[in-house]
Write a protein that holds these residues in place. Structure first.
Motif, short mmCIF file in Angstrom:
data_model
loop_
_atom_site.label_atom_id
_atom_site.label_comp_id
_atom_site.label_asym_id
_atom_site.label_seq_id
_atom_site.Cartn_x
_atom_site.Cartn_y
_atom_site.Cartn_z
N SER A 6 0.58 -1.42 0.28
CA SER A 6 0.04 -0.05 0.11
C SER A 6 1.00 0.74 0.28
O SER A 6 0.38 2.77 -0.72
CB SER A 6 -1.60 0.36 1.20
OG SER A 6 -0.42 0.30 2.59
N GLU A 38 -8.11 9.19 -8.31
CA GLU A 38 -7.47 7.91 -7.30
C GLU A 38 -7.42 6.76 -8.38
O GLU A 38 -9.11 6.83 -9.84
CB GLU A 38 -8.41 7.29 -5.96
CG GLU A 38 -8.05 8.54 -5.27
CD GLU A 38 -8.09 8.30 -3.80
OE1 GLU A 38 -8.81 6.99 -3.67
OE2 GLU A 38 -8.14 8.83 -2.75
N ARG A 39 -6.61 6.04 -8.41
CA ARG A 39 -7.04 4.15 -8.88
C ARG A 39 -8.36 3.97 -8.60
O ARG A 39 -8.56 3.45 -7.72
CB ARG A 39 -5.75 3.16 -8.46
CG ARG A 39 -5.74 2.30 -9.07
CD ARG A 39 -5.02 1.03 -8.29
NE ARG A 39 -3.88 0.58 -7.79
CZ ARG A 39 -2.89 0.71 -8.61
NH1 ARG A 39 -3.40 -0.19 -10.10
NH2 ARG A 39 -1.28 0.89 -8.09
N ASN A 97 -2.39 5.04 1.69
CA ASN A 97 -3.24 5.37 0.75
C ASN A 97 -2.56 5.59 -1.00
O ASN A 97 -3.31 6.05 -1.74
CB ASN A 97 -4.02 6.43 0.78
CG ASN A 97 -5.33 5.98 -0.28
OD1 ASN A 97 -6.10 5.12 -0.33
ND2 ASN A 97 -5.76 7.34 -1.02
N GLU A 147 -8.95 -3.71 -2.45
CA GLU A 147 -9.56 -2.24 -3.61
C GLU A 147 -10.89 -1.54 -2.57
O GLU A 147 -11.06 -0.63 -2.15
CB GLU A 147 -10.42 -2.14 -4.95
CG GLU A 147 -9.18 -2.99 -6.16
CD GLU A 147 -9.76 -3.22 -7.00
OE1 GLU A 147 -9.18 -2.73 -8.13
OE2 GLU A 147 -11.14 -3.92 -7.06
N TRP A 158 -0.90 3.87 -3.33
CA TRP A 158 -0.57 2.73 -3.99
C TRP A 158 -2.04 3.45 -5.29
O TRP A 158 -2.29 2.78 -5.78
CB TRP A 158 -1.13 1.25 -3.86
CG TRP A 158 -3.03 0.59 -3.33
CD1 TRP A 158 -3.17 1.12 -1.66
CD2 TRP A 158 -3.40 0.19 -3.26
NE1 TRP A 158 -3.98 0.63 -1.48
CE2 TRP A 158 -4.52 0.47 -2.57
CE3 TRP A 158 -4.07 -0.18 -4.55
CZ2 TRP A 158 -5.98 -0.37 -3.22
CZ3 TRP A 158 -5.11 -0.78 -5.21
CH2 TRP A 158 -5.90 -0.73 -4.44
N ARG A 159 -3.28 3.50 -4.07
CA ARG A 159 -4.34 4.25 -4.64
C ARG A 159 -3.74 5.99 -5.81
O ARG A 159 -4.89 6.31 -6.14
CB ARG A 159 -5.50 4.72 -4.25
CG ARG A 159 -5.86 3.18 -3.06
CD ARG A 159 -6.95 4.02 -2.13
NE ARG A 159 -7.28 2.67 -1.19
CZ ARG A 159 -8.47 1.40 -1.41
NH1 ARG A 159 -8.86 1.27 -2.29
NH2 ARG A 159 -8.30 0.47 -0.61
N TYR A 215 -10.30 0.14 3.47
CA TYR A 215 -10.05 1.65 2.92
C TYR A 215 -8.77 1.24 4.93
O TYR A 215 -8.09 2.33 5.22
CB TYR A 215 -10.40 2.15 3.24
CG TYR A 215 -10.64 2.86 1.88
CD1 TYR A 215 -10.13 4.12 1.28
CD2 TYR A 215 -11.56 2.26 1.15
CE1 TYR A 215 -10.09 4.48 0.09
CE2 TYR A 215 -11.35 2.82 -0.20
CZ TYR A 215 -10.83 3.34 -0.99
OH TYR A 215 -11.08 3.76 -2.05
N THR A 243 -15.14 -5.16 -7.10
CA THR A 243 -13.78 -4.85 -6.72
C THR A 243 -13.66 -5.96 -6.22
O THR A 243 -13.78 -7.07 -5.93
CB THR A 243 -14.16 -3.97 -5.93
OG1 THR A 243 -15.01 -4.53 -4.64
CG2 THR A 243 -14.32 -3.19 -5.98
#
Length: 396
Positions: free
Chosen positions: A273, A335-336, A392, A383, A394-395, A386, A379
Motif C-alpha cells: 500500500s 484515484e486508481r 493510500n 480495493e 498505491w491508489r 481502506y 472490486t
C-alpha cells in the motif's frame, strides 16, 4: 469535472439512478453523490453512469438537471488539459517513465512503481512467447531506463533480481559481466553468494550483500508474490535510497496473497500500500454479446497514469477494426479506479456500426445473465479495504 444526467422530467432521472439504492438525496433536480468524474457522451449511457456511481469513493460529483426531452442524457464536463498522452513506442514509454520517477523523487517519494507492457500485445498473447522472453525484454528496458539516473548523479544503479540464478542468467546475456553499463551493476534483492551455481553445491562461497555503500538507486525486476517479503526487507535495508519496482505486475501478485504457500494478505496492507504508481499502463480486452450482427463485440482499453497527473481510462477506438493503439481518453479520476469501474466506463463508450451499445446496456432482456457475467462483486479485497492499509499511496 462532473457528470450531468439531464432529463425533462424528474422521474426519468430518479428511475434511472434509483436514488434510494445509490444513496442519493434529492434536492429538486439536483443531487450530489460524488466529485471529479470525467466522462463524455451525447446520449444516455448506463455504462458511464454506472461507473460514475461506482467511483463514489473517489469524491466524484454527479448532478441531475432538467433537459429538453424525456430522454435522460449524459453530459460530461472536464478538462483534459496537461495530461500526458499514452506512448506510441517503447522509447517514448521509457522517457515518460523516467520523467515521472524523477518528479516523484523530487516530491519526496522513494518507493515507486513503474508498470507497462514489455512487449507488443500480439507477442505477449502469443503461445510461442516464453517467460524468459518477457524477462529478457524487461532487462533491456530496465537498462535503458537506468541510464538517466546514472547521468543525474544517483550513484550506482542496481538492477536487483530475485535470486542468484536469475542474476546469473542476465550476466550471460550481458557478456559474462555484472556491470552491463557505466554506473550500473547487477545484484539481488537479498544477500547472495559470489560463487557460481555449480560451485555453490560444494561451497557456499563468500556472501555478497544486497546493499553496498556506493549504491544509490535500486530497480527491482522479476520478483513474484513469493519474493515480495524479500523486497520489503530490501526497502528496509536501503534506508532512504529510492527503489523502483519495475514491471512486477503487483496487481497480479496482490491476487495471489493469502493463497496456500503465498504470503499473507497483510503484506499488501503494511507494504504494497506504500508503493506509489508513478507510471502505469495496463491494457485490458473485453467482449459483449449484442442481439444483432456482429453478435459479439470485442473491444479493449487501458488504465493509464503519469505522475503527477490523474488516472486516465482510455478506449482503443480502433480495436473493432483489427488495428490497435489508437486510444481515446474517456475518463480521468483522482484515484486508481477498480477494474470493474474501468470495464463499465469502457463498455459504455464503445461505438459499433449498426449497433447502439447504449440501448443494449439499457434494454438488457436477461438481467440474471448479466449478473452472472459480471459477478456479485466488481472490486477485490485490496480495493475495498481502506482501514487496514498503512498508506493510500498505491491508489494515488
Amino acid at each position: 469535472g462532473r457528470v450531468v444526467v439531464a432529463g425533462r422530467m424528474q422521474r426519468s432521472c430518479e428511475a434511472f439512478v434509483a436514488a434510494p439504492r445509490c444513496g442519493v438525496q434529492w434536492r429538486g433536480l439536483r443531487s450530489v453523490v460524488s466529485e471529479d468524474v470525467c466522462v463524455r457522451s451525447g446520449r444516455m449511457n448506463t455504462g458511464l453512469v454506472r461507473g460514475a456511481m461506482a467511483v463514489k469513493r473517489f469524491r466524484s460529483r454527479v448532478e441531475m438537471t432538467g433537459g429538453e426531452d424525456d430522454t435522460a442524457q449524459v453530459l460530461v464536463e472536464d478538462s483534459f488539459k496537461n495530461l500526458e498522452p499514452p506512448p506510441s513506442t517503447f522509447f517514448q514509454a521509457i522517457k515518460q517513465a523516467q520523467t515521472a520517477v524523477l518528479a516523484a523523487f523530487e516530491n519526496g517519494h522513494s518507493l515507486v512503481e513503474v508498470e507497462f507492457p514489455p512487449l507488443p500485445s500480439d507477442q505477449l498473447e502469443s503461445a510461442s512467447t516464453s517467460s524468459y522472453d518477457v524477462s529478457d525484454a524487461n532487462v533491456r528496458l530496465a537498462l535503458d531506463f537506468s541510464k538517466r539516473f546514472v547521468d543525474d548523479g544517483y550513484g550506482t544503479v542496481v538492477l536487483a533480481f530475485p535470486d542468484s540464478e536469475e542474476k546469473d542468467h542476465v550476466v550471460e546475456l550481458c557478456g559474462e559481466t555484472d556491470r552491463p553499463a557505466d554506473g550500473v551493476r547487477l545484484g539481488t534483492i537479498s544477500d547472495s553468494s559470489t560463487s557460481n551455481i555449480f560451485e555453490r553445491i560444494w561451497n557456499p562461497g563468500q556472501a555478497l550483500p544486497a546493499v553496498l555503500p556506493e549504491d544509490g538507486l535500486f530497480i527491482v525486476l522479476g520478483a513474484s508474490a513469493q519474493e515480495l517479503p524479500q523486497v520489503e526487507k530490501l526497502v528496509e535495508a536501503a534506508g532512504d535510497r529510492p527503489i523502483v519496482l519495475f514491471n512486477l505486475k503487483l496487481d497480479v501478485s496482490r491476487g495471489d496473497l493469502g493463497l496456500p504457500a503465498f504470503p499473507r494478505k497483510d503484506l499488501h496492507f503494511r507494504f504494497l500500500s506504500k508503493v506509489l504508481p508513478v507510471y502505469y499502463l495496463r491494457t485490458r480486452t473485453y467482449s459483449r454479446n449484442v442481439p444483432r450482427p456482429p453478435y459479439l463485440v470485442n473491444y479493449s482499453g487501458a488504465l493509464y497514469k503519469v505522475f503527477p497527473g490523474k488516472w486516465q481510462v482510455l478506449l482503443d477506438s480502433a480495436s473493432s477494426t483489427g488495428s490497435g493503439g489508437n486510444y481515446k481518453r474517456i475518463a480521468t479520476l483522482p484515484e486508481r479506479p477498480p477494474l470493474g469501474v474501468v470495464r463499465d466506463l469502457l463498455t459504455g463508450s464503445v461505438e459499433v456500426d449498426g449497433v447502439d451499445m447504449q440501448k443494449v446496456a439499457e434494454n438488457n432482456p436477461a438481467p440474471l445473465m448479466e449478473f452472472l457475467r459480471k459477478g456479485y462483486k466488481s472490486t477485490t479485497w485490496w480495493e475495498e479495504d481502506y482501514e487496514k492499509q498503512a498508506s493510500n499511496n498505491w491508489r494515488s
